[in-house]
Design a protein around this motif. Structure first.
Motif, PDB file in Angstrom:
ATOM      1  N   ARG A  10       1.190  -1.050   0.125  1.00 36.64           N
ATOM      2  CA  ARG A  10       0.003  -0.056  -0.101  1.00 36.64           C
ATOM      3  C   ARG A  10       0.951   1.177  -0.128  1.00 36.64           C
ATOM      4  NH1 ARG A  10      -2.144   2.452   4.043  1.00 36.64           N
ATOM      5  NH2 ARG A  10      -1.757   0.987   5.439  1.00 36.64           N
ATOM      6  N   VAL A  11       1.939   1.221   0.824  1.00 33.38           N
ATOM      7  CA  VAL A  11       2.617   2.445   0.960  1.00 33.38           C
ATOM      8  C   VAL A  11       3.415   2.576  -0.456  1.00 33.38           C
ATOM      9  CG1 VAL A  11       5.067   3.278   1.900  1.00 33.38           C
ATOM     10  CG2 VAL A  11       3.097   2.284   3.390  1.00 33.38           C
ATOM     11  N   VAL A  12       4.124   1.635  -0.922  1.00 32.32           N
ATOM     12  CA  VAL A  12       4.652   1.568  -2.326  1.00 32.32           C
ATOM     13  C   VAL A  12       3.822   2.043  -3.471  1.00 32.32           C
ATOM     14  CG1 VAL A  12       6.011   0.438  -4.027  1.00 32.32           C
ATOM     15  CG2 VAL A  12       6.453  -0.236  -1.544  1.00 32.32           C
ATOM     16  N   VAL A  20      11.326   8.458  -5.435  1.00 37.86           N
ATOM     17  CA  VAL A  20      11.699   7.293  -4.731  1.00 37.86           C
ATOM     18  C   VAL A  20      11.896   7.328  -3.187  1.00 37.86           C
ATOM     19  CG1 VAL A  20      13.034   6.993  -6.785  1.00 37.86           C
ATOM     20  CG2 VAL A  20      14.087   7.982  -4.693  1.00 37.86           C
ATOM     21  N   VAL A  21      11.911   6.194  -2.649  1.00 46.46           N
ATOM     22  CA  VAL A  21      11.744   5.936  -1.150  1.00 46.46           C
ATOM     23  C   VAL A  21      12.925   5.037  -1.028  1.00 46.46           C
ATOM     24  CG1 VAL A  21       9.725   7.037  -0.968  1.00 46.46           C
ATOM     25  CG2 VAL A  21      10.006   4.496  -0.849  1.00 46.46           C
ATOM     26  N   VAL A  26      10.192   2.749   3.787  1.00 44.38           N
ATOM     27  CA  VAL A  26       9.067   2.007   3.523  1.00 44.38           C
ATOM     28  C   VAL A  26       9.046   1.220   4.941  1.00 44.38           C
ATOM     29  CG1 VAL A  26       7.792   0.124   2.467  1.00 44.38           C
ATOM     30  CG2 VAL A  26       9.237   1.775   1.094  1.00 44.38           C
ATOM     31  N   ALA A  27       9.803   0.727   5.450  1.00 45.79           N
ATOM     32  CA  ALA A  27       9.426  -0.117   6.442  1.00 45.79           C
ATOM     33  C   ALA A  27       9.156   0.701   7.694  1.00 45.79           C
ATOM     34  CB  ALA A  27      10.938  -0.637   6.951  1.00 45.79           C
ATOM     35  N   ALA A  36      13.659  -3.615   7.025  1.00 45.91           N
ATOM     36  CA  ALA A  36      14.050  -3.115   6.006  1.00 45.91           C
ATOM     37  C   ALA A  36      14.042  -4.074   4.990  1.00 45.91           C
ATOM     38  CB  ALA A  36      15.332  -2.259   5.716  1.00 45.91           C
ATOM     39  N   ARG A  37      14.715  -5.437   5.463  1.00 42.59           N
ATOM     40  CA  ARG A  37      15.309  -6.511   4.538  1.00 42.59           C
ATOM     41  C   ARG A  37      13.724  -7.226   4.017  1.00 42.59           C
ATOM     42  NH1 ARG A  37      20.734  -8.873   6.735  1.00 42.59           N
ATOM     43  NH2 ARG A  37      20.285  -9.838   4.616  1.00 42.59           N
ATOM     44  N   MET A  38      12.728  -7.143   4.872  1.00 46.02           N
ATOM     45  CA  MET A  38      11.621  -7.745   4.542  1.00 46.02           C
ATOM     46  C   MET A  38      10.807  -7.002   3.416  1.00 46.02           C
ATOM     47  SD  MET A  38      11.145 -10.048   6.788  1.00 46.02           S
ATOM     48  CE  MET A  38      13.113  -9.994   6.202  1.00 46.02           C
ATOM     49  N   VAL A  39      10.958  -5.469   3.498  1.00 47.21           N
ATOM     50  CA  VAL A  39      10.404  -4.685   2.198  1.00 47.21           C
ATOM     51  C   VAL A  39      11.277  -5.275   1.100  1.00 47.21           C
ATOM     52  CG1 VAL A  39      10.429  -2.453   1.292  1.00 47.21           C
ATOM     53  CG2 VAL A  39      10.062  -2.733   3.881  1.00 47.21           C
TER      54      VAL A  39
END
Length: 112
Positions: A10-12, A20-21, A26-27, A36-39
């Motif tokens: 949703r955020v992306v 860009v982010v 995003v995390a 962050a790694r999950m993202v």
DNA sequence: ATACTGACACGGG
DNA sequence: CCCCGTGCCAGTA
């Protein structure tokens, strides 16, 4: 209840064209400052069935994290350039193209 | 349950 | 600027 991945997607999807982010950003926006790694994993898992502008998510400092040996590295760079995002070498010029979203502190990383 | 592996981030050297 | 170790968290073997 909405899963972490749902939030990430949703955020992306709210990232405007030409901006860009970072994965870390995003995390945080998705409610898990240290995921962050999950993202990154979520982005690699994106599919035509759940289309998301994965190319607008970059590493800290505007680096393209995907290994240069992988085809997606060039694809991401090309997609971003098509949206008007400028690079300095292999990194996005964050000072002008990072999407800000109610961040209290200014982005402290924009050097080289 | 343990070990390893990421499309990460960050501080050091 | 590059390379490394550490923290992080879920999936896989």
């Amino acid at each position: 209840m909405e899963s972490f991945f749902e939030k990430v997607y949703r955020v992306v999807r709210t990232i405007p064209r030409g901006k860009v982010v970072t994965y870390g950003q995003v995390a945080r926006l998705a409610g898990r400052p240290h995921a962050a790694r999950m993202v990154g994993w979520a982005m690699s898992a994106s599919s035509p069935a759940r289309p998301v502008p994965w190319h607008r998510v970059v590493g800290a400092g505007g680096r393209l994290v995907i290994s240069k040996a992988v085809q997606y590295f060039q694809i991401q760079k090309r997609l971003l350039q098509q949206e008007g995002v400028e690079f300095r070498g292999d990194r996005v010029v964050m000072s002008r193209f990072q999407w800000q979203r109610g961040l209290r502190k200014a982005s402290r990383r924009a050097q080289s």
